[in-house]
Design an enzyme around this catalytic site. Structure first.
Site, PDB file in Angstrom:
ATOM      1  N   TRP A 156      37.804  33.780  37.759  1.00 13.70           N
ATOM      2  CA  TRP A 156      36.949  33.437  38.035  1.00 13.70           C
ATOM      3  C   TRP A 156      36.437  32.948  38.913  1.00 13.70           C
ATOM      4  CZ3 TRP A 156      36.384  28.841  39.036  1.00 13.70           C
ATOM      5  CH2 TRP A 156      35.581  27.859  38.445  1.00 13.70           C
ATOM      6  N   HIS A 157      37.126  32.680  40.048  1.00 10.56           N
ATOM      7  CA  HIS A 157      36.095  32.399  40.803  1.00 10.56           C
ATOM      8  C   HIS A 157      35.299  33.340  41.687  1.00 10.56           C
ATOM      9  CE1 HIS A 157      39.810  29.191  40.812  1.00 10.56           C
ATOM     10  NE2 HIS A 157      38.971  28.310  41.999  1.00 10.56           N
ATOM     11  N   GLY A 158      35.639  34.204  42.097  1.00  9.95           N
ATOM     12  CA  GLY A 158      34.372  35.492  42.180  1.00  9.95           C
ATOM     13  C   GLY A 158      34.490  37.045  41.926  1.00  9.95           C
TER      14      GLY A 158
END
Lengths: 386, 543
Positions: free
Chosen positions: B328-330
């Site tokens: 989700w972060h990257g």
């Protein structure tokens, strides 16, 4: 009411910090954005309060000093002198000037310095009644060598564009920079760091109440003129002549290769004089003589033939514009000899009266007809009309 | 529009000054217009994506509720179908903009490993700011409606504002419909106390961002851009500094967002709860990016089975959840590994906890260590090494979060672990390492001046960390108070949610005026003295 109460509370928090921010930024002004360079401001303030300045090292920017001097000048000058260090001995006494006199000569001044310094006074609406311009020949030499790296090119271009109507690009000075600096938190941090940093090695000018003849260092007197150190003033004639010989034997960078007067630069200068005359300023052109030893070389070496051309051009210009011209680059014509110099370039202060005729200005001799470009004539005509 | 920009410092007061005098009926449309304007300052075109996501999710909620209400046998699959379609649309957009290139490259890499090489398709699209945040918020809403945890919001305006409310639009907190939508039905008035609390919290946020985050960033960024030029000790210090930077950056953003919302009369959920005081990684994740952690817990971990299917399945669920959290972060393997490492730590903790419980649950020893550890004093003493260990592990893991490539992470870890112990000890080593990180600025030890104490980067950061520690202590539970100043009934009603869990701003706002004034002066003074005023974005904007 609640909103006002809240706003007052907000002000109670923000106002002290805002005041601190503005005060520190204004008072410390480490990058000289708001009040100008610190030492330069001290020099300008000293001159304005009729005090001399010692320890006037190369670290002090004379251009900045002039800006600050003009900014803080309360009344227009009666007489202003422009020129290089060769003009720095011209005093009120030698010109016979009365009233408020200031010599704005700068070390190694080039054509940009002359015009931009004049513009500083003009822009501030503080034009002098009398303007003495010590014209050095290199101001008509179109070479990088004849320019001083410290001169303000942008201000010079602004003058050409705004006052002389010559098309040239310049960047208008952004006054918002000052406003931003005043309220900039980043500048506040820089100022705090600057304030507490080590200033012990800075070469600070010394403010002197009097001339102090015995001090063995150059002093800039309250009228802007240079008072040489005792060792220079009292140098033996041998030392002076030796220095002149040295100057003559090396290719003096500002003049070497000056074979012709640049027509464009001459046209600019003519337009400048015309503009000054039209603004009601009494202009006097001064040709400061060179040391006879140095002149012997300049007058015969074809690499410097522009020097004599420059003198002739100035004589023509003086006649054309009806302004006074005194002196000559040729020491014989200027009635000076070896004894009248501190070194190869700089004439003694007391000797200036020899060609300035002790305050009585020498009228320009009959002009020698020399072709002046048609453009230049038209320009000066236009200037006169405007 | 960045929170730490002059534009926002003009925008926000204008929003407030217009908002409060407006009649209630115009307040929400005004906020919606402002929210879209706020977002469009980055990229006007991407506002269409938010509008599209808003509309599809709202329609999905409508279909789900309608189908559920009719209870017809031929419509029984409608809710699930609508939910699936909504998830597909929202995740499809997210995938297209954020993950397409990553998966395309990964698949090409797999094919290349078996000898089939081809040039992967790369879209090279600009990532819409905050897409991961508002997508998850929209998904959470539709799942809540599907589960019946929250009724469908019939007013499209309310729902649109729930998705696009500007304080939390681009980097959270990822709000839950249960918390936020009811607030949109309340009346909002200007409240002096709440405004003060909001302003103070925003100040804390600006302090964290401008002083802590940007200060450490100036030291950390050069290290991570060329880690080969630094020693093991310097790399270790840089990773610790990055741990502090990321906290200052993200929790600072959250504080500004929560404070701004509070001024406008909305209570956003708490996103950080002093995470670096956690004594275990699982506790850390209960206190770090709470809105995402709880989202992952409620919509991924629990649906996967949570801890209901035995210890090993629980650990697998943890790993899956944290791998997704990393992704989700990257769209990079470094983030996936970062997430999985956090999952792994928690699995190990879970195993150790189980073993501990088994060992001492019915200990025949005269003094049961388990019970001994539950004594309040010992509990606190034991927490301390736990806090240090957790911080150390988190710092090491954040290396994967910060680096650009896996090779860079490997290089850093190799240097850190291959440096002999002597390289980490001795004052001279530390001074050299810190000096190399530009901790002392350009001032040599022999020329220390009083100004250095005030302005050198490192000293400023140490001072700022002390201020931060005080702030964290003020926010600590032992100072927790439910007592709020007298309010009118209507205001109390509007403010009710805050009274349950007052944030730092609320706590300080309850102090006497001189104390509040001093706090504000200290924060503003610290920002003025040590803050970085070069334009810098928030780290989480890239997600």
């Amino acid at each position: 009411m609640r909103l006002i109460k809240l706003l007052l509370k907000g002000l109670l928090v923000t106002v002290p910090l805002a005041l601190l921010l503005i005060t520190v930024n204004y008072r410390v002004d480490g990058s000289a954005v708001l009040r100008g360079d610190k030492f330069e401001l001290e020099v300008a303030q000293a001159w304005l309060s009729d005090k001399a300045v010692g320890n006037f090292t190369n670290a002090i920017n004379e251009r900045s000093v002039m800006r600050l001097y003009v900014e803080n000048l309360n009344q227009p000058l009666d007489t202003l002198v422009l020129g290089s260090s060769r003009a720095m001995q011209i005093t009120a006494a030698s010109t016979g000037a009365e009233g408020y006199f200031f010599n704005a000569g700068m070390t190694g001044a080039d054509r940009k310095d002359i015009l931009s310094t004049f513009y500083l006074f003009d822009r501030a609406d503080k034009l002098p009644e009398n303007l003495v311009i010590a014209v050095d020949p290199w101001i008509f030499f179109d070479s990088e060598e004849a320019l001083n790296f410290r001169s303000d090119d942008n201000l010079y271009r602004e003058f050409l564009s705004q006052r002389l109507g010559m098309e040239t690009e310049y960047t208008p000075e952004d006054q918002s920079v000052r406003r931003k600096a005043l309220t900039s938190p980043a500048y506040f941090q820089e100022n705090i760091q600057y304030f507490y940093s080590d200033h012990s090695e800075e070469e600070r000018p010394t403010i002197l109440a009097n001339r102090m003849d015995d001090l063995d260092e150059d002093i800039r007197l309250a009228d802007g003129t240079q008072w040489y150190s005792a060792s220079v003033r009292n140098a033996s004639q041998d030392q002076v002549d030796h220095n002149a010989l040295e100057v003559a034997n090396v290719d003096y960078a500002q003049l070497y290769g000056f074979t012709d007067v640049d027509e464009e630069l001459l046209r600019q200068f003519q337009a400048f004089i015309s503009y000054a005359v039209n603004r009601g300023v009494n202009v006097t052109l001064v040709l400061t003589p060179f040391h006879p030893i140095y002149w012997d070389m300049l007058s015969v070496n074809p690499d410097y033939s522009g020097v004599q051309q420059a003198e002739q051009a100035m004589r023509n210009l003086a006649a054309q514009q009806g302004v006074l011209l005194v002196g000559s680059y040729n020491p014989t014509d200027a009635n000076v000899s070896n004894e009248d110099f501190y070194d190869g370039l700089h004439i003694r202060r007391e000797s200036i009266c020899k060609y300035y005729d002790d305050g009585k200005k020498v009228e320009a001799p009959e002009p020698v007809q020399q072709e002046i470009t048609q453009d230049a004539e038209q320009d000066s005509e236009t200037e006169r009309q405007t | 529009m960045l929170f730490n920009s002059l534009q926002f410092l003009i925008f926000f007061p204008v929003v407030c000054l217009v908002y409060f005098p407006l009649p209630q009926v115009l307040k929400k449309p005004w906020l919606l217009v402002c929210s879209y304007y706020f977002y469009m300052c980055w990229n006007a075109g991407f506002a269409l994506l938010i509008a599209f996501s808003t509309l599809t999710t709202w329609l999905c909620g409508f279909v789900i509720e309608k189908a559920k209400a009719e209870q017809r046998s031929d419509c029984r699959y409608f809710p699930k179908l609508a939910l699936t379609m909504n998830i597909a649309v929202n995740l499809g957009i997210l995938f297209f903009f954020k993950y397409f290139d990553f998966f395309s490259q990964t698949i090409a890499g797999v094919f290349s490993a078996v000898g089939i090489t081809y040039a992967p398709v790369q879209l090279g699209l600009t990532l819409p700011v905050g897409i991961s945040f508002y997508t998850f918020q929209a998904l959470g809403y539709s799942i809540d409606v599907y589960r019946g945890e929250h009724p469908h919001e019939k007013n499209l305006l309310n729902y649109a504002l729930f998705v696009s409310f500007f304080p939390q639009l681009v980097a959270g907190p990822i709000e839950r419909s249960v918390n936020f939508l009811p607030q949109l039905k309340q009346r909002h008035y200007f409240d002096e106390r709440r405004t003060e609390a909001g302003v103070l919290l925003m100040l804390v946020g600006f302090f964290k961002k401008l002083v802590i985050a940007d200060g450490f960033a100036s030291l950390v960024d050069p290290v991570f851009s060329a880690p080969g030029n630094y020693s093991g000790l310097q790399l270790l210090l840089a990773s610790v500094m990055f741990t502090l930077q990321i906290y200052g950056d993200f929790s600072g953003y959250s504080d500004i967002a929560i404070g701004a919302a509070e001024i406008l009369g909305f209570s956003l959920m708490r996103n950080f709860d002093r995470p670096y005081f956690s004594a275990s990684v699982s506790e850390f994740w209960r206190r770090w990016h709470i809105s995402l952690s709880t989202w992952m817990r409620d919509y991924i971990y629990i649906p996967l089975g949570g801890n209901r299917r035995g210890p090993w399945r629980k650990r697998l669920n943890l790993l899956i959840t944290f791998a997704i959290s990393g992704l989700w972060h990257g769209a990079k393997w470094t983030f996936v590994i970062w997430g999985m490492l956090n999952g792994l730590y928690q699995c190990i903790e879970d195993m150790l906890r189980t073993a501990w419980r088994k060992l001492f649950h019915r200990s025949p020893a005269p003094v049961n260590p388990k019970r001994l550890c539950e004594l309040p004093f010992l509990r606190r003493v034991i927490r301390f090494p736990g806090i240090l260990l957790t911080f150390g592990l988190t710092s090491l893991t954040f290396i994967f979060f910060r680096v650009s490539t896996l090779q860079q992470a490997a290089q850093i870890l190799k240097t850190v672990f291959s440096t002999p112990a002597a390289g980490y000890t001795g004052l001279e080593n530390w001074m050299t390492a810190l000096s190399g990180l530009d901790f002392f600025g350009n001032i040599h030890a022999s020329h220390i001046q009083p100004g250095w104490l005030l302005t050198a980067t490192g000293v400023g950061l140490v001072g700022a960390l002390l201020v931060l520690t005080v702030l964290e202590l003020i926010d600590a539970p032992f100072r927790y108070t439910k007592v709020l100043p007298e309010q009118t009934d209507r205001e109390k009603q509007d403010y009710a949610i805050d009274t349950e869990h007052p944030n730092l701003g609320d706590r300080v706002a309850a102090w006497a005026f001189p104390a509040r004034w001093l706090m504000a002066i200290i924060l503003l003074g610290a920002i003025l003295l040590w803050g970085s005023f070069a334009p810098s974005g928030f780290y989480y904007f890239q997600f």
